[in-house]
Write a protein that holds these residues in place. Structure first.
Motif, short mmCIF file in Angstrom:
data_model
loop_
_atom_site.label_atom_id
_atom_site.label_comp_id
_atom_site.label_asym_id
_atom_site.label_seq_id
_atom_site.Cartn_x
_atom_site.Cartn_y
_atom_site.Cartn_z
N ASN A 1 0.75 -1.28 -0.07
CA ASN A 1 0.06 -0.01 -0.03
C ASN A 1 0.88 1.27 -0.12
O ASN A 1 0.70 2.48 -0.64
CB ASN A 1 -0.84 0.02 1.20
N ALA A 2 1.92 1.30 0.68
CA ALA A 2 2.75 2.41 0.67
C ALA A 2 3.66 2.64 -0.84
O ALA A 2 3.75 3.98 -1.19
CB ALA A 2 4.13 2.23 1.57
N LYS A 3 3.67 1.66 -1.63
CA LYS A 3 4.13 1.86 -2.96
C LYS A 3 2.98 1.98 -3.97
O LYS A 3 3.23 1.97 -5.35
CB LYS A 3 5.20 0.92 -3.30
N ASN A 4 1.72 1.43 -3.51
CA ASN A 4 0.50 1.80 -4.44
C ASN A 4 0.87 0.62 -5.63
O ASN A 4 0.57 0.91 -6.76
CB ASN A 4 0.00 3.00 -5.26
N THR A 5 1.37 -0.40 -5.23
CA THR A 5 1.64 -1.60 -6.12
C THR A 5 1.15 -2.98 -5.73
O THR A 5 1.16 -3.27 -4.51
CB THR A 5 3.40 -1.74 -6.10
N VAL A 6 0.85 -3.65 -6.88
CA VAL A 6 0.18 -5.14 -6.79
C VAL A 6 1.03 -6.08 -7.43
O VAL A 6 1.70 -5.73 -8.31
CB VAL A 6 -1.31 -5.09 -7.16
N TYR A 7 1.12 -7.10 -6.79
CA TYR A 7 2.07 -8.14 -7.54
C TYR A 7 1.22 -9.35 -7.65
O TYR A 7 0.34 -9.59 -7.02
CB TYR A 7 3.10 -8.57 -6.68
N LEU A 8 1.53 -10.18 -8.57
CA LEU A 8 1.07 -11.49 -9.00
C LEU A 8 2.33 -12.57 -9.03
O LEU A 8 2.65 -12.63 -10.03
CB LEU A 8 -0.03 -11.54 -9.96
N GLN A 9 2.34 -13.32 -8.05
CA GLN A 9 3.40 -14.33 -8.21
C GLN A 9 2.76 -15.75 -8.82
O GLN A 9 1.75 -16.22 -8.22
CB GLN A 9 3.92 -14.70 -6.83
N MET A 10 3.45 -16.27 -9.96
CA MET A 10 2.80 -17.37 -10.67
C MET A 10 3.52 -18.20 -10.56
O MET A 10 4.74 -18.42 -11.19
CB MET A 10 2.41 -16.91 -12.02
N ASN A 11 3.16 -19.53 -10.09
CA ASN A 11 3.91 -20.76 -9.92
C ASN A 11 3.38 -21.83 -10.59
O ASN A 11 2.13 -21.78 -11.06
CB ASN A 11 4.34 -21.18 -8.48
N SER A 12 4.09 -22.81 -10.93
CA SER A 12 3.57 -24.02 -11.78
C SER A 12 2.56 -23.73 -13.04
O SER A 12 1.36 -24.14 -13.22
CB SER A 12 2.82 -24.77 -10.85
N LEU A 13 3.18 -22.79 -13.69
CA LEU A 13 2.60 -22.22 -14.72
C LEU A 13 2.03 -23.23 -15.84
O LEU A 13 3.06 -24.26 -16.23
CB LEU A 13 3.37 -21.09 -15.43
N LYS A 14 1.19 -23.07 -16.56
CA LYS A 14 0.42 -24.16 -17.51
C LYS A 14 0.36 -23.31 -18.71
O LYS A 14 0.05 -22.05 -18.83
CB LYS A 14 -0.68 -24.66 -17.08
N PRO A 15 0.20 -24.18 -19.99
CA PRO A 15 -0.01 -23.01 -21.29
C PRO A 15 -1.32 -22.55 -21.19
O PRO A 15 -1.44 -21.53 -21.89
CB PRO A 15 0.07 -24.47 -22.45
N GLU A 16 -2.41 -23.00 -20.68
CA GLU A 16 -3.54 -22.47 -20.64
C GLU A 16 -3.56 -21.05 -19.48
O GLU A 16 -4.51 -20.49 -19.66
CB GLU A 16 -4.72 -23.37 -19.85
#
Length: 121
Positions: A73-88
């Protein structure tokens, strides 16, 4: 205005990991919900994950246990960590936020331009 700038997309092999980030800037008073959506060719845009200002999260079923959304919230930033990625999981990933602007009443929805995530061998 409020601008959202995504970064971190790219090409990754199946089973790999990737983290995308989105920074909000501009005349921001506060940000309510932040989220990631995605859209694959020929498909409608769909919600991937969302996070409330207090940290409550929500995920679509197909990514539960593999993706993690977080925010600073201090940086107004959102992250998305994506693991075990699939072609879909291949899609254009869009950042979203609902924000209150300085000097304005009410909140508005804002979108980033999108960052491409491609999962392929």
């Amino acid at each position: 205005q409020v601008q959202l700038v995504e970064s971190g997309g790219g090409l990754v092999q199946p089973g790999g990991s990737l983290r995308v980030s989105c920074a909000a800037s501009g005349s921001i008073f506060s940000i309510n919900t932040m989220a990631w959506y995605r859209q694959a060719p020929g498909n409608q845009r769909e919600l991937v994950a969302s996070i409330a200002r207090g940290g409550l999260t929500n995920y679509r079923d197909s990514v539960k246990g593999r993706f993690t959304i977080s925010r600073d919230n201090a940086k107004n930033t959102v992250y998305l960590q994506m693991n075990s990625l699939k072609p879909e999981d291949t899609a254009l990933y869009y950042c979203y936020c609902n924000a209150v602007r300085l000097g304005f009443s009410g909140s508005y929805n804002y979108w980033g331009q999108g960052t491409q995530v491609t999962v392929s061998s």
